[in-house]
Scaffold this motif. Structure first.
Motif, PDB file in Angstrom:
ATOM      1  N   CYS A 147       0.871  -1.180  -0.098  1.00 24.37           N
ATOM      2  CA  CYS A 147      -0.003   0.080   0.019  1.00 24.37           C
ATOM      3  C   CYS A 147       0.923   1.176  -0.065  1.00 24.37           C
ATOM      4  CB  CYS A 147      -0.901   0.079   1.170  1.00 24.37           C
ATOM      5  SG  CYS A 147      -0.171   0.021   2.958  1.00 24.37           S
ATOM      6  N   ALA A 148       0.436   2.308  -0.499  1.00 23.62           N
ATOM      7  CA  ALA A 148       1.238   3.501  -0.738  1.00 23.62           C
ATOM      8  C   ALA A 148       0.271   4.552  -0.736  1.00 23.62           C
ATOM      9  CB  ALA A 148       1.871   3.607  -1.929  1.00 23.62           C
ATOM     10  N   LYS A 149       0.859   5.877  -0.302  1.00 23.57           N
ATOM     11  CA  LYS A 149      -0.097   7.198  -0.179  1.00 23.57           C
ATOM     12  C   LYS A 149       0.703   8.305  -1.114  1.00 23.57           C
ATOM     13  CE  LYS A 149      -1.531   8.118   3.806  1.00 23.57           C
ATOM     14  NZ  LYS A 149      -3.079   7.987   3.573  1.00 23.57           N
ATOM     15  N   ALA A 150      -0.115   8.833  -1.834  1.00 23.26           N
ATOM     16  CA  ALA A 150       0.416   9.940  -2.706  1.00 23.26           C
ATOM     17  C   ALA A 150      -0.047  11.293  -1.893  1.00 23.26           C
ATOM     18  CB  ALA A 150      -0.159   9.658  -4.035  1.00 23.26           C
ATOM     19  N   GLY A 151       0.886  12.384  -2.185  1.00 28.60           N
ATOM     20  CA  GLY A 151       0.729  13.570  -2.113  1.00 28.60           C
ATOM     21  C   GLY A 151      -0.385  14.575  -2.837  1.00 28.60           C
ATOM     22  N   PRO A 152      -0.617  15.748  -2.663  1.00 29.04           N
ATOM     23  CA  PRO A 152      -1.455  16.233  -3.410  1.00 29.04           C
ATOM     24  C   PRO A 152      -1.041  16.620  -5.022  1.00 29.04           C
ATOM     25  CG  PRO A 152      -0.519  17.936  -2.126  1.00 29.04           C
ATOM     26  CD  PRO A 152      -0.040  16.553  -1.773  1.00 29.04           C
ATOM     27  N   ARG A 153       0.159  16.506  -5.289  1.00 34.02           N
ATOM     28  CA  ARG A 153       0.786  16.617  -6.636  1.00 34.02           C
ATOM     29  C   ARG A 153       0.860  15.401  -7.473  1.00 34.02           C
ATOM     30  NH1 ARG A 153       2.288  21.693  -7.895  1.00 34.02           N
ATOM     31  NH2 ARG A 153       3.792  20.608  -9.585  1.00 34.02           N
ATOM     32  N   PHE A 154       0.083  14.461  -7.158  1.00 34.44           N
ATOM     33  CA  PHE A 154      -0.003  13.379  -7.883  1.00 34.44           C
ATOM     34  C   PHE A 154      -0.387  13.597  -9.565  1.00 34.44           C
ATOM     35  CE2 PHE A 154      -4.200  11.770  -8.149  1.00 34.44           C
ATOM     36  CZ  PHE A 154      -4.976  12.305  -7.016  1.00 34.44           C
ATOM     37  N   ARG A 155      -0.131  12.811 -10.174  1.00 34.42           N
ATOM     38  CA  ARG A 155      -0.400  12.883 -11.761  1.00 34.42           C
ATOM     39  C   ARG A 155      -1.538  12.215 -11.966  1.00 34.42           C
ATOM     40  NH1 ARG A 155       4.958  12.868 -11.933  1.00 34.42           N
ATOM     41  NH2 ARG A 155       4.931  10.820 -12.910  1.00 34.42           N
ATOM     42  N   THR A 156      -1.307  10.837 -12.328  1.00 34.43           N
ATOM     43  CA  THR A 156      -2.534   9.923 -12.472  1.00 34.43           C
ATOM     44  C   THR A 156      -3.029   9.080 -11.672  1.00 34.43           C
ATOM     45  OG1 THR A 156      -0.817   8.151 -12.997  1.00 34.43           O
ATOM     46  CG2 THR A 156      -1.505   9.778 -14.962  1.00 34.43           C
ATOM     47  N   GLY A 157      -2.110   8.830 -10.383  1.00 38.78           N
ATOM     48  CA  GLY A 157      -2.651   8.015  -9.324  1.00 38.78           C
ATOM     49  C   GLY A 157      -2.327   6.503  -9.584  1.00 38.78           C
ATOM     50  N   TRP A 158      -1.882   6.112 -10.787  1.00 39.80           N
ATOM     51  CA  TRP A 158      -1.550   4.758 -11.061  1.00 39.80           C
ATOM     52  C   TRP A 158      -0.110   4.549 -11.496  1.00 39.80           C
ATOM     53  CZ3 TRP A 158      -5.510   6.791 -14.291  1.00 39.80           C
ATOM     54  CH2 TRP A 158      -4.989   7.458 -15.479  1.00 39.80           C
ATOM     55  N   ASP A 159       0.893   5.557 -11.307  1.00 39.09           N
ATOM     56  CA  ASP A 159       2.241   5.453 -11.558  1.00 39.09           C
ATOM     57  C   ASP A 159       2.822   5.375 -10.151  1.00 39.09           C
ATOM     58  OD1 ASP A 159       4.305   7.254 -13.765  1.00 39.09           O
ATOM     59  OD2 ASP A 159       4.931   6.091 -11.860  1.00 39.09           O
ATOM     60  N   VAL A 160       4.011   4.440  -9.927  1.00 41.03           N
ATOM     61  CA  VAL A 160       4.561   4.347  -8.771  1.00 41.03           C
ATOM     62  C   VAL A 160       5.172   5.515  -8.386  1.00 41.03           C
ATOM     63  CG1 VAL A 160       6.530   3.424  -9.782  1.00 41.03           C
ATOM     64  CG2 VAL A 160       6.169   2.960  -7.476  1.00 41.03           C
ATOM     65  N   ASN A 161       5.707   6.495  -9.193  1.00 42.04           N
ATOM     66  CA  ASN A 161       6.474   7.752  -9.128  1.00 42.04           C
ATOM     67  C   ASN A 161       5.521   8.773  -8.461  1.00 42.04           C
ATOM     68  OD1 ASN A 161       8.977   6.691 -10.030  1.00 42.04           O
ATOM     69  ND2 ASN A 161       8.117   7.067 -12.013  1.00 42.04           N
ATOM     70  N   ASP A 162       3.990   8.546  -8.390  1.00 41.60           N
ATOM     71  CA  ASP A 162       3.115   9.396  -7.807  1.00 41.60           C
ATOM     72  C   ASP A 162       3.214   9.282  -6.357  1.00 41.60           C
ATOM     73  OD1 ASP A 162       2.314  10.552 -10.000  1.00 41.60           O
ATOM     74  OD2 ASP A 162       0.573   8.992 -10.415  1.00 41.60           O
ATOM     75  N   TYR A 163       3.634   8.268  -5.589  1.00 45.24           N
ATOM     76  CA  TYR A 163       3.379   7.796  -4.332  1.00 45.24           C
ATOM     77  C   TYR A 163       4.804   8.173  -3.579  1.00 45.24           C
ATOM     78  CZ  TYR A 163      -0.967   5.939  -5.534  1.00 45.24           C
ATOM     79  OH  TYR A 163      -2.207   5.763  -6.201  1.00 45.24           O
ATOM     80  N   ASP A 164       4.386   9.137  -2.405  1.00 45.94           N
ATOM     81  CA  ASP A 164       5.439   9.203  -1.420  1.00 45.94           C
ATOM     82  C   ASP A 164       5.990   8.269  -0.243  1.00 45.94           C
ATOM     83  OD1 ASP A 164       5.951  11.974  -2.882  1.00 45.94           O
ATOM     84  OD2 ASP A 164       3.796  12.333  -1.824  1.00 45.94           O
ATOM     85  N   TYR A 165       4.934   7.591   0.007  1.00 45.52           N
ATOM     86  CA  TYR A 165       5.064   6.690   1.402  1.00 45.52           C
ATOM     87  C   TYR A 165       4.755   5.443   0.931  1.00 45.52           C
ATOM     88  CZ  TYR A 165       5.065  11.346   3.351  1.00 45.52           C
ATOM     89  OH  TYR A 165       5.194  12.776   3.488  1.00 45.52           O
ATOM     90  N   TRP A 166       5.524   4.175   1.498  1.00 42.91           N
ATOM     91  CA  TRP A 166       5.215   2.738   1.227  1.00 42.91           C
ATOM     92  C   TRP A 166       5.381   2.043   2.327  1.00 42.91           C
ATOM     93  CZ3 TRP A 166       3.951   1.109  -3.937  1.00 42.91           C
ATOM     94  CH2 TRP A 166       4.248   2.188  -4.749  1.00 42.91           C
ATOM     95  N   GLY A 167       4.393   1.127   2.403  1.00 42.83           N
ATOM     96  CA  GLY A 167       4.692  -0.001   3.616  1.00 42.83           C
ATOM     97  C   GLY A 167       5.630  -0.921   2.887  1.00 42.83           C
ATOM     98  N   GLN A 168       6.014  -2.056   3.837  1.00 40.08           N
ATOM     99  CA  GLN A 168       6.970  -2.853   3.648  1.00 40.08           C
ATOM    100  C   GLN A 168       6.379  -4.098   2.885  1.00 40.08           C
ATOM    101  OE1 GLN A 168       8.163  -3.625   7.680  1.00 40.08           O
ATOM    102  NE2 GLN A 168      10.001  -2.574   7.264  1.00 40.08           N
TER     103      GLN A 168
END
Length: 125
Positions: free
Chosen positions: A96-117
């Protein structure tokens, strides 16, 4: 400060079901979208589903449509992924991952800032 912890993975036979959970602390879901991804060794992480902070909007990858359901308990900061009709090709580590307010598509791994293990899901035929 921000911590995401996945749970609920395990081994199931093809056609079975699992319910994954993502517990978050240190950051409110209200400011972001939360996504589920999966990854197998040697491959890039694959988008599965995402949900907005209100739980009003969801989006699914084609591989998940009709079988997986993303939902949330906003009060407890938990996002779920219900997986039904599992197939061997669903075998992966699920994140699971959380994206900040400047995400683009929401389905790109680079949109997300925080990740679980991650939590391992293994589906046998």
């Amino acid at each position: 400060q921000v911590q995401l912890v996945e749970s609920g993975g395990g081994w199931v036979q093809a056609g079975g079901s699992l319910r994954l959970s993502c517990a978050a602390s240190g950051l409110s879901f209200s400011y972001h979208i939360t996504g589920w991804f999966r990854q197998t060794p040697g491959k890039e992480r694959e988008f599965i589903a995402r949900i907005d902070w209100r739980g009003a909007t969801t989006y699914y990858a084609d591989a998940a449509k009709g079988r997986f359901t993303i939902s949330r308990d906003t009060a407890k900061n938990i996002v779920f992924l219900q997986m039904n009709s599992l197939k061997p090709e669903d075998t992966a580590v699920y994140y699971c991952a959380k994206a900040g307010p400047r995400f683009r598509t929401g389905w790109d791994v680079n949109d997300y800032d925080y990740w679980g293990q991650g939590t391992q899901v293994t589906v046998s035929s």
